[in-house]
Design an enzyme around this catalytic site. Structure first.
Site, PDB file in Angstrom:
ATOM      1  N   GLU A  31      26.444  -3.333  -2.891  1.00  0.00           N
ATOM      2  CA  GLU A  31      27.453  -2.345  -3.272  1.00  0.00           C
ATOM      3  C   GLU A  31      27.759  -1.470  -2.064  1.00  0.00           C
ATOM      4  OE1 GLU A  31      27.374   0.427  -6.950  1.00  0.00           O
ATOM      5  OE2 GLU A  31      27.116   1.761  -5.231  1.00  0.00           O
ATOM      6  N   THR A  62      32.797   0.693  -4.892  1.00  0.00           N
ATOM      7  CA  THR A  62      32.862   1.752  -5.902  1.00  0.00           C
ATOM      8  C   THR A  62      34.232   2.434  -5.879  1.00  0.00           C
ATOM      9  OG1 THR A  62      32.098   3.537  -4.489  1.00  0.00           O
ATOM     10  CG2 THR A  62      30.389   2.231  -5.582  1.00  0.00           C
ATOM     11  N   ALA A 138      34.071   2.493 -21.878  1.00  0.00           N
ATOM     12  CA  ALA A 138      34.357   1.312 -21.043  1.00  0.00           C
ATOM     13  C   ALA A 138      34.938   0.186 -21.898  1.00  0.00           C
ATOM     14  CB  ALA A 138      33.077   0.859 -20.346  1.00  0.00           C
ATOM     15  N   GLN A 226      18.230  11.874   0.339  1.00  0.00           N
ATOM     16  CA  GLN A 226      18.612  10.883  -0.658  1.00  0.00           C
ATOM     17  C   GLN A 226      17.644  10.963  -1.849  1.00  0.00           C
ATOM     18  OE1 GLN A 226      17.716   6.957   0.616  1.00  0.00           O
ATOM     19  NE2 GLN A 226      18.851   5.946  -1.038  1.00  0.00           N
TER      20      GLN A 226
HETATM   21  P1  FAD Z   1      30.240   3.333 -21.407  1.00  0.00           P
HETATM   22  O1  FAD Z   1      29.836   1.903 -21.467  1.00  0.00           O
HETATM   23  O2  FAD Z   1      31.524   3.706 -22.050  1.00  0.00           O
HETATM   24  O3  FAD Z   1      29.054   4.195 -22.034  1.00  0.00           O
HETATM   25  C1  FAD Z   1      29.024   5.602 -21.892  1.00  0.00           C
HETATM   26  C2  FAD Z   1      28.250   6.201 -23.046  1.00  0.00           C
HETATM   27  O4  FAD Z   1      29.003   6.053 -24.257  1.00  0.00           O
HETATM   28  C3  FAD Z   1      26.912   5.534 -23.327  1.00  0.00           C
HETATM   29  O5  FAD Z   1      26.031   6.518 -23.779  1.00  0.00           O
HETATM   30  C4  FAD Z   1      27.227   4.546 -24.432  1.00  0.00           C
HETATM   31  O6  FAD Z   1      26.089   4.240 -25.224  1.00  0.00           O
HETATM   32  C5  FAD Z   1      28.280   5.304 -25.215  1.00  0.00           C
HETATM   33  N1  FAD Z   1      29.241   4.397 -25.872  1.00  0.00           N
HETATM   34  C6  FAD Z   1      29.811   3.307 -25.326  1.00  0.00           C
HETATM   35  N2  FAD Z   1      30.655   2.740 -26.229  1.00  0.00           N
HETATM   36  C7  FAD Z   1      30.606   3.513 -27.345  1.00  0.00           C
HETATM   37  C8  FAD Z   1      31.257   3.458 -28.602  1.00  0.00           C
HETATM   38  N3  FAD Z   1      32.123   2.469 -28.892  1.00  0.00           N
HETATM   39  N4  FAD Z   1      30.975   4.432 -29.527  1.00  0.00           N
HETATM   40  C9  FAD Z   1      30.106   5.430 -29.227  1.00  0.00           C
HETATM   41  N5  FAD Z   1      29.456   5.533 -28.040  1.00  0.00           N
HETATM   42  C10 FAD Z   1      29.713   4.588 -27.115  1.00  0.00           C
HETATM   43  N6  FAD Z   1      30.969   5.850 -11.625  1.00  0.00           N
HETATM   44  C11 FAD Z   1      32.073   6.073 -10.870  1.00  0.00           C
HETATM   45  O7  FAD Z   1      32.739   7.096 -11.014  1.00  0.00           O
HETATM   46  N7  FAD Z   1      32.470   5.175  -9.909  1.00  0.00           N
HETATM   47  C12 FAD Z   1      31.812   4.002  -9.691  1.00  0.00           C
HETATM   48  O8  FAD Z   1      32.200   3.212  -8.829  1.00  0.00           O
HETATM   49  C13 FAD Z   1      30.637   3.734 -10.482  1.00  0.00           C
HETATM   50  N8  FAD Z   1      29.937   2.590 -10.327  1.00  0.00           N
HETATM   51  C14 FAD Z   1      28.867   2.330 -11.146  1.00  0.00           C
HETATM   52  C15 FAD Z   1      28.180   1.102 -11.013  1.00  0.00           C
HETATM   53  C16 FAD Z   1      27.097   0.812 -11.827  1.00  0.00           C
HETATM   54  C17 FAD Z   1      26.383  -0.506 -11.680  1.00  0.00           C
HETATM   55  C18 FAD Z   1      26.655   1.765 -12.799  1.00  0.00           C
HETATM   56  C19 FAD Z   1      25.464   1.465 -13.665  1.00  0.00           C
HETATM   57  C20 FAD Z   1      27.326   2.981 -12.938  1.00  0.00           C
HETATM   58  C21 FAD Z   1      28.434   3.266 -12.134  1.00  0.00           C
HETATM   59  N9  FAD Z   1      29.135   4.471 -12.244  1.00  0.00           N
HETATM   60  C22 FAD Z   1      30.245   4.709 -11.472  1.00  0.00           C
HETATM   61  C23 FAD Z   1      28.673   5.518 -13.172  1.00  0.00           C
HETATM   62  C24 FAD Z   1      29.318   5.382 -14.567  1.00  0.00           C
HETATM   63  O9  FAD Z   1      30.707   5.618 -14.460  1.00  0.00           O
HETATM   64  C25 FAD Z   1      28.654   6.432 -15.475  1.00  0.00           C
HETATM   65  O10 FAD Z   1      27.319   6.087 -15.709  1.00  0.00           O
HETATM   66  C26 FAD Z   1      29.373   6.720 -16.780  1.00  0.00           C
HETATM   67  O11 FAD Z   1      28.789   7.907 -17.339  1.00  0.00           O
HETATM   68  C27 FAD Z   1      29.279   5.640 -17.839  1.00  0.00           C
HETATM   69  O12 FAD Z   1      30.093   4.596 -17.580  1.00  0.00           O
HETATM   70  P2  FAD Z   1      29.988   3.239 -18.473  1.00  0.00           P
HETATM   71  O13 FAD Z   1      31.097   2.383 -18.080  1.00  0.00           O
HETATM   72  O14 FAD Z   1      28.624   2.695 -18.430  1.00  0.00           O
HETATM   73  O15 FAD Z   1      30.277   3.886 -19.940  1.00  0.00           O
END
Ligand code: FAD
Length: 311
Positions: A31, A62, A138, A226
Site C-alpha cells: 500500500e 490510498t 461501504a 509512528q
Molecule cells: P463499513 O464497511 O461501512 O463499516 C463501518 C462501520 O459500519 C462498521 O462498524 C460496520 O460494522 C458498520 N456497518 C457496515 N454496514 C452496516 C450496515 N448495513 N448497517 C449497520 N452498520 C453497518 N480510509 C480513508 O479515508 N482512505 C483510505 O485510503 C483508507 N484505506 C483503508 C484501507 C484498509 C485496508 C482499511 C482496513 C481501512 C482503510 N481506511 C481508509 C479506513 C476506513 O475508511 C475506516 O476504517 C472507516 O471508518 C470504515 O470504512 P469501511 O469501508 O470499513 O466501512
C-alpha cells in the site's frame, strides 16, 4: 532422531495431521499513499521504481477522505503504477463525503486510465464534519459501483479486532457478510500485531459464510513517532507482550527500534504464510527500503508466478 522428530512422533497420536502444503500461492502486495499535492510526487515515484523490483502482486493507493481531491492525488498515482510500471493497481475510494455524481466521475476517470479495481470504503466520519447522505456504508458504495460500473473488481476492508464503531465483533462480521454479498471479490484487513486474533477472525468469517480471500495487512513499526501515532489511533488493536517490549525497550534507540520492528513484521509474515494466508498486504508508508527489506527476508515464501490477471 532429532529433537523435533521425537516431539512430533510423541504428539502424532494426540493431534490431527498438520496441513503442511497448500496449492494456493500467497500474494505479497503493497500500500502507498499519495503525498500532499503541495509536496509533489518526486519521492514517491522514486520509491515506486524501487518497489517494482520486489514484483508486488498488486499495489493499492490510498485516498483522502475529504482533504484532497482524489482526481489530483489517487488517480494519477494509480495511473502511473498501472500503466508506466505495469503493476496491477487498486484505487481506494472512501465515499462518506462524496455524492453519487462525484463517485460516478471518479469511476470514469479511473476506467479511462485502465484502473478498474477499487477498494470500496465508507471512510472515517470526521468529528464536526457532516457526512453526505449518498453512501452511509461501504455496502452502499459497492452496490452503486456494481450498478454503475460492473466491469470493476471490488475489494472491501475488514477488521480482525472489530471496527471501532461496532458494538461487538458479531455485528461487525454480520455487516461484513452483507458487504461481501454486495460484491467484494476479496478483503484487506486493518493492520494487526497479534496473528492469533487474525486466525480467530478468519475462522469466524468462515463460519459466517464469508469465503473470499482475506489479505492480511501488516505494518512494520520503524520509529517512535509512528508508534506513538499508532497507539493513539488504533486503540482496539491488541499489542502482544513481545511487541510492547520492543516499544518500551527501544523507544529512544531509533536504530534498534527499526531493526526490531522489521524483524517483528517478518516474523508475523513467516507465520501467516506458513499458515496459508491468502496474501500479505504491506503498509509501506511509502518507504521503499522497508518494502525491499521485507521482500528480501520473505520472498522465497511467496512464489510470484504472475503479476498480471485477477488478484
Ligand atoms: P463499513 O464497511 O461501512 O463499516 C463501518 C462501520 O459500519 C462498521 O462498524 C460496520 O460494522 C458498520 N456497518 C457496515 N454496514 C452496516 C450496515 N448495513 N448497517 C449497520 N452498520 C453497518 N480510509 C480513508 O479515508 N482512505 C483510505 O485510503 C483508507 N484505506 C483503508 C484501507 C484498509 C485496508 C482499511 C482496513 C481501512 C482503510 N481506511 C481508509 C479506513 C476506513 O475508511 C475506516 O476504517 C472507516 O471508518 C470504515 O470504512 P469501511 O469501508 O470499513 O466501512
Amino acid at each position: 532422531m532429532t529433537l523435533i522428530k521425537m516431539l512430533l512422533s510423541q504428539q502424532k497420536s494426540k493431534t490431527k495431521k498438520v496441513k503442511l502444503m497448500t496449492s494456493q500461492t500467497p500474494s505479497l502486495s503493497f500500500e502507498v499513499f499519495p503525498p500532499n499535492p503541495a509536496v509533489g510526487n518526486e519521492k514517491i515515484l522514486l520509491a515506486l521504481d524501487d518497489m517494482k523490483g520486489s514484483a508486488p502482486h498488486f499495489i493499492s493507493v490510498t485516498a483522502s477522505n475529504n482533504k484532497y481531491n482524489i482526481k489530483e492525488t489517487t488517480v494519477p498515482l494509480a495511473d502511473h503504477i498501472q500503466n508506466d510500471l505495469a503493476i496491477p493497481t487498486i484505487a481506494h475510494l472512501p465515499a462518506i463525503y462524496l455524492s453519487k455524481e462525484k463517485v460516478a466521475d471518479t469511476l470514469r476517470e479511473l476506467d479511462a486510465v485502465g484502473v478498474n479495481r477499487i477498494l470500496a470504503l465508507r471512510g472515517d466520519i470526521i468529528p464536526g464534519v457532516e457526512p453526505l447522505k449518498d453512501f452511509r456504508y461501504a455496502t452502499d458504495l459497492i452496490e452503486f459501483i456494481k450498478a454503475e460500473a460492473p466491469n470493476f473488481d471490488i475489494i472491501g476492508a475488514c477488521y480482525p479486532e472489530g471496527h471501532p464503531d461496532s458494538p461487538n465483533q458479531i455485528s461487525d462480521i454480520q455487516n461484513l457478510k452483507k458487504k461481501v454479498d454486495a460484491g467484494c471479490s476479496s478483503l484487506v484487513t486493518q493492520l494487526f500485531f497479534d496473528n492469533e486474533r487474525f486466525y480467530d477472525f478468519q475462522d469466524k468469517c468462515t463460519l459466517a459464510g464469508i469465503d473470499v480471500p482475506i489479505y492480511a495487512g501488516i505494518m512494520p513499526i520503524l520509529n517512535r513517532n509512528q508508534a506513538l501515532r499508532l497507539l493513539k489511533t488504533c486503540e482496539n488493536i491488541h499489542l502482544p507482550r513481545k511487541f510492547r517490549a520492543i516499544l518500551d525497550k527501544y523507544e529512544h534507540d531509533p536504530e534498534s527500534l527499526r531493526a526490531a520492528g522489521l524483524a517483528y513484521a517478518v516474523d508475523q509474515i513467516v507465520d501467516l504464510v506458513t499458515q496459508d494466508v491468502a496474501g500479505v498486504h504491506l503498509y509501506t508508508m511509502n518507504n521503499a527500503e522497508t518494502a525491499r527489506h521485507i521482500y528480501e527476508a520473505t520472498h522465497s515464501l511467496f512464489k510470484h508466478h504472475s503479476q498480471v490477471g485477477a488478484l
